[in-house]
Design an enzyme around this catalytic site. Structure first.
Site, PDB file in Angstrom:
ATOM      1  N   LYS A 199       2.102   3.864 -13.682  1.00 59.63           N
ATOM      2  CA  LYS A 199       1.573   3.278 -14.923  1.00 59.63           C
ATOM      3  C   LYS A 199       2.631   2.323 -15.490  1.00 59.63           C
ATOM      4  CE  LYS A 199      -1.650   7.067 -15.723  1.00 59.63           C
ATOM      5  NZ  LYS A 199      -1.283   8.344 -15.093  1.00 59.63           N
ATOM      6  N   THR A 248       3.421  10.380 -13.705  1.00 60.36           N
ATOM      7  CA  THR A 248       3.008   9.570 -12.575  1.00 60.36           C
ATOM      8  C   THR A 248       4.024   8.441 -12.452  1.00 60.36           C
ATOM      9  OG1 THR A 248       1.542   8.362 -14.056  1.00 60.36           O
ATOM     10  CG2 THR A 248       0.535  10.059 -12.678  1.00 60.36           C
ATOM     11  N   ARG A 279       1.308   4.686  -6.392  1.00 58.85           N
ATOM     12  CA  ARG A 279       0.537   5.832  -6.858  1.00 58.85           C
ATOM     13  C   ARG A 279       1.265   7.098  -6.416  1.00 58.85           C
ATOM     14  NH1 ARG A 279      -4.522   3.887  -8.983  1.00 58.85           N
ATOM     15  NH2 ARG A 279      -4.998   6.070  -9.318  1.00 58.85           N
ATOM     16  N   GLU A 301       7.555  18.046   5.957  1.00 59.65           N
ATOM     17  CA  GLU A 301       7.432  19.195   5.047  1.00 59.65           C
ATOM     18  C   GLU A 301       8.792  19.839   4.794  1.00 59.65           C
ATOM     19  OE1 GLU A 301       3.393  20.149   7.099  1.00 59.65           O
ATOM     20  OE2 GLU A 301       3.890  21.836   5.802  1.00 59.65           O
ATOM     21  N   ASP A 350       4.423  15.528 -20.622  1.00 61.10           N
ATOM     22  CA  ASP A 350       3.719  14.718 -19.629  1.00 61.10           C
ATOM     23  C   ASP A 350       3.868  13.272 -20.090  1.00 61.10           C
ATOM     24  OD1 ASP A 350       1.917  13.238 -18.174  1.00 61.10           O
ATOM     25  OD2 ASP A 350       0.358  14.778 -18.164  1.00 61.10           O
ATOM     26  N   TYR A 389       5.845  13.065   9.296  1.00 62.00           N
ATOM     27  CA  TYR A 389       5.685  14.329   8.572  1.00 62.00           C
ATOM     28  C   TYR A 389       7.051  14.881   8.199  1.00 62.00           C
ATOM     29  CZ  TYR A 389       0.956  16.122   8.105  1.00 62.00           C
ATOM     30  OH  TYR A 389      -0.309  16.356   7.669  1.00 62.00           O
TER      31      TYR A 389
HETATM   32  N1  DSN Z   1      -6.548   8.352 -15.191  1.00 57.13           N
HETATM   33  C1  DSN Z   1      -5.381   8.331 -16.033  1.00 57.13           C
HETATM   34  C2  DSN Z   1      -5.566   7.417 -17.204  1.00 57.13           C
HETATM   35  O1  DSN Z   1      -6.321   6.461 -17.079  1.00 57.13           O
HETATM   36  O2  DSN Z   1      -4.933   7.602 -18.226  1.00 57.13           O
HETATM   37  C3  DSN Z   1      -5.009   9.680 -16.474  1.00 57.13           C
HETATM   38  O3  DSN Z   1      -4.955  10.542 -15.403  1.00 57.13           O
END
Ligand code: DSN
Length: 423
Positions: free
Chosen positions: A231, A228, A237, A58, A202, A56
């Site tokens: 991707k 994120t 993740r 924080e 974003d 942990y």
């Molecule tokens: N779930 C993501 C996507 O597939 O683009 C977006 O949050």
């Protein structure tokens, strides 16, 4: 290595072990075209599955509420420094649990309930957290939405400017989940400046392309950037928020203690590993190959008579409108999955069908590019997609099963990080 084989899980929980093994095989055997997915490296997978999950922490490096941060602080500092260097930003927060919490932190940092947020409409390619009605961001805040033009399939920035002038949003989001074209960050920045809004880019879908120089960067235009990490960036993740120095404190306060408790230190370490990978020259080659593959696949589909939203792609994804084929996206996606080609059904702009069975398919090339497929394979994949969609309309499961076998044969020659294959 913490990937299959997974003898400890197999020993203590054979049911889960078998499902993980099956998932590894499934990922190995399918042409994975979900635009938001990828294959993380073994190094990223190892860091994600490490003993850091036991800790942990924080707070932020040097300012924690728990002792024992001798290793965690330098890990988080490394992740922050690498993000700042890779993207050229003043400040990075690497603690958001994922993209939606990262975007929620924007509301907490810069808005109050009832304030106006402007974002791209979800069915036009935006994201739930950019003010869509079923999200808290569209109910506790006052959303105004822009879309794309019916004739071009592209964002009309004059329309965005008009809307922003009339509605005076506090925050403007650009970016989304189904945008096949380059995002014009300078134009969004000029609109935001004119109306006194904070521009948030974003970049979840395109972060890896930006890091690799295959898409323009929002830095210098958007004061705040959310992304994120799993991707095109090919990490674990997780998510990050990057900003100018001016907004650093507000962003940090919003993430912790505003929204979250302890950061997931195993994810922080894996983000650091992924950022180091993304700084290598080979990652730039990867990012450009993702785009080249998407263009080749789009050309292959256009040549077979398919209609693509905006007529093609500039990045890692394309949106196929199946209206002329006379089949819904859901049925097509399910048939393709049986044929070894995994993607998702998706709304297309101005879709007359319902979101749960829309008119389109979203197709992306980040994962197959990681497997090593190049332009030379895209004609074949376009051919399989076409054949599978035709087979779906005539209920020819035998054709789908034959395609799945051909897909498996092709992919045998392309290793998957984290799994040695069925042998
Ligand atoms: N779930 C993501 C996507 O597939 O683009 C977006 O949050």
């Amino acid at each position: 290595m913490h990937q299959p084989p997974i003898p400890h899980v197999a020993g203590s929980d054979p049911d889960i072990a078998e499902l993980i093994q099956s998932e590894a095989r499934r990922q190995f055997e399918k042409v994975r075209l979900i635009a938001s997915e990828n294959y993380a490296s073994v190094a990223v997978l190892e860091a994600s599955g490490s003993v850091l999950t036991n800790k942990y922490s924080e707070g932020y490096p040097g300012r924690r509420y728990y002792e024992g941060q001798q290793c965690i602080d330098p890990i988080e500092r490394l992740a922050i420094e690498r993000a700042e260097q890779l993207f050229g930003v003043d400040h990075a927060n690497v603690q958001p649990y994922s993209g939606s919490p990262a975007n929620l932190a924007i509301y907490l940092a810069f808005m109050r309930p009832g304030d106006t947020v402007m974002g791209m409409s979800l069915p036009m390619g935006g994201h739930l957290t950019h003010g869509w009605s079923v999200s808290v961001t569209g109910t506790w805040f006052n959303p105004v939405r822009y879309g794309v033009r019916a004739d071009t399939g592209r964002v009309d920035l004059d329309e965005v400017r008009d809307l922003a002038r009339r509605k005076r949003p506090k925050v403007i989001f650009c970016g989304g989940t189904a945008i096949p074209r380059t995002i014009d960050f300078p134009a969004f920045a000029s609109i935001a400046r004119e109306v006194g809004a904070i521009l948030v880019a974003d970049i979840a879908h395109i972060a890896g392309l930006i890091a690799g120089g295959a898409h323009p960067s929002p830095v210098g235009y958007a004061e705040v950037i959310t992304t994120t990490t799993h991707k095109t960036l090919r990490g674990p993740r997780g998510a990050m928020i990057m900003s100018t120095a001016e907004h650093a404190a507000a962003v940090d306060r919003a993430v912790f203690p505003g929204l979250q408790g302890g950061p997931h230190d195993q994810t922080t370490a894996a983000i650091a590993v992924a950022l180091r990978e993304a700084a290598q020259p080979s990652f730039s080659t990867y990012a450009h190959q993702v785009v080249a593959n998407a263009k080749a696949l789009a050309d292959g589909l256009l040549a077979r008579g398919y209609s693509l939203v905006s007529g093609g792609t500039d990045n890692h994804l394309m949106l196929v409108d199946l209206t002329e084929q006379g089949i819904g996206g859901k049925l097509a996606a399910k048939a393709l999955d049986r044929g070894g080609i995994e993607l998702n059904y998706n709304t297309v702009p101005f879709d007359p069908r319902k979101p749960f069975d829309p008119s389109g398919l979203r197709i992306g090339t980040p994962a197959i590019t990681t497997r090593g497929l190049t332009e030379e394979h895209m004609g074949q994949i376009a051919g399989w997609i076409d054949e599978a969609i035709r087979a779906a309309t005539t209920q020819r499961d035998d054709v789908l099963d034959r395609i799945a076998a051909e897909v498996r044969d092709l992919l045998t020659g392309f290793p998957m990080p984290g799994w040695g294959g069925p042998g």
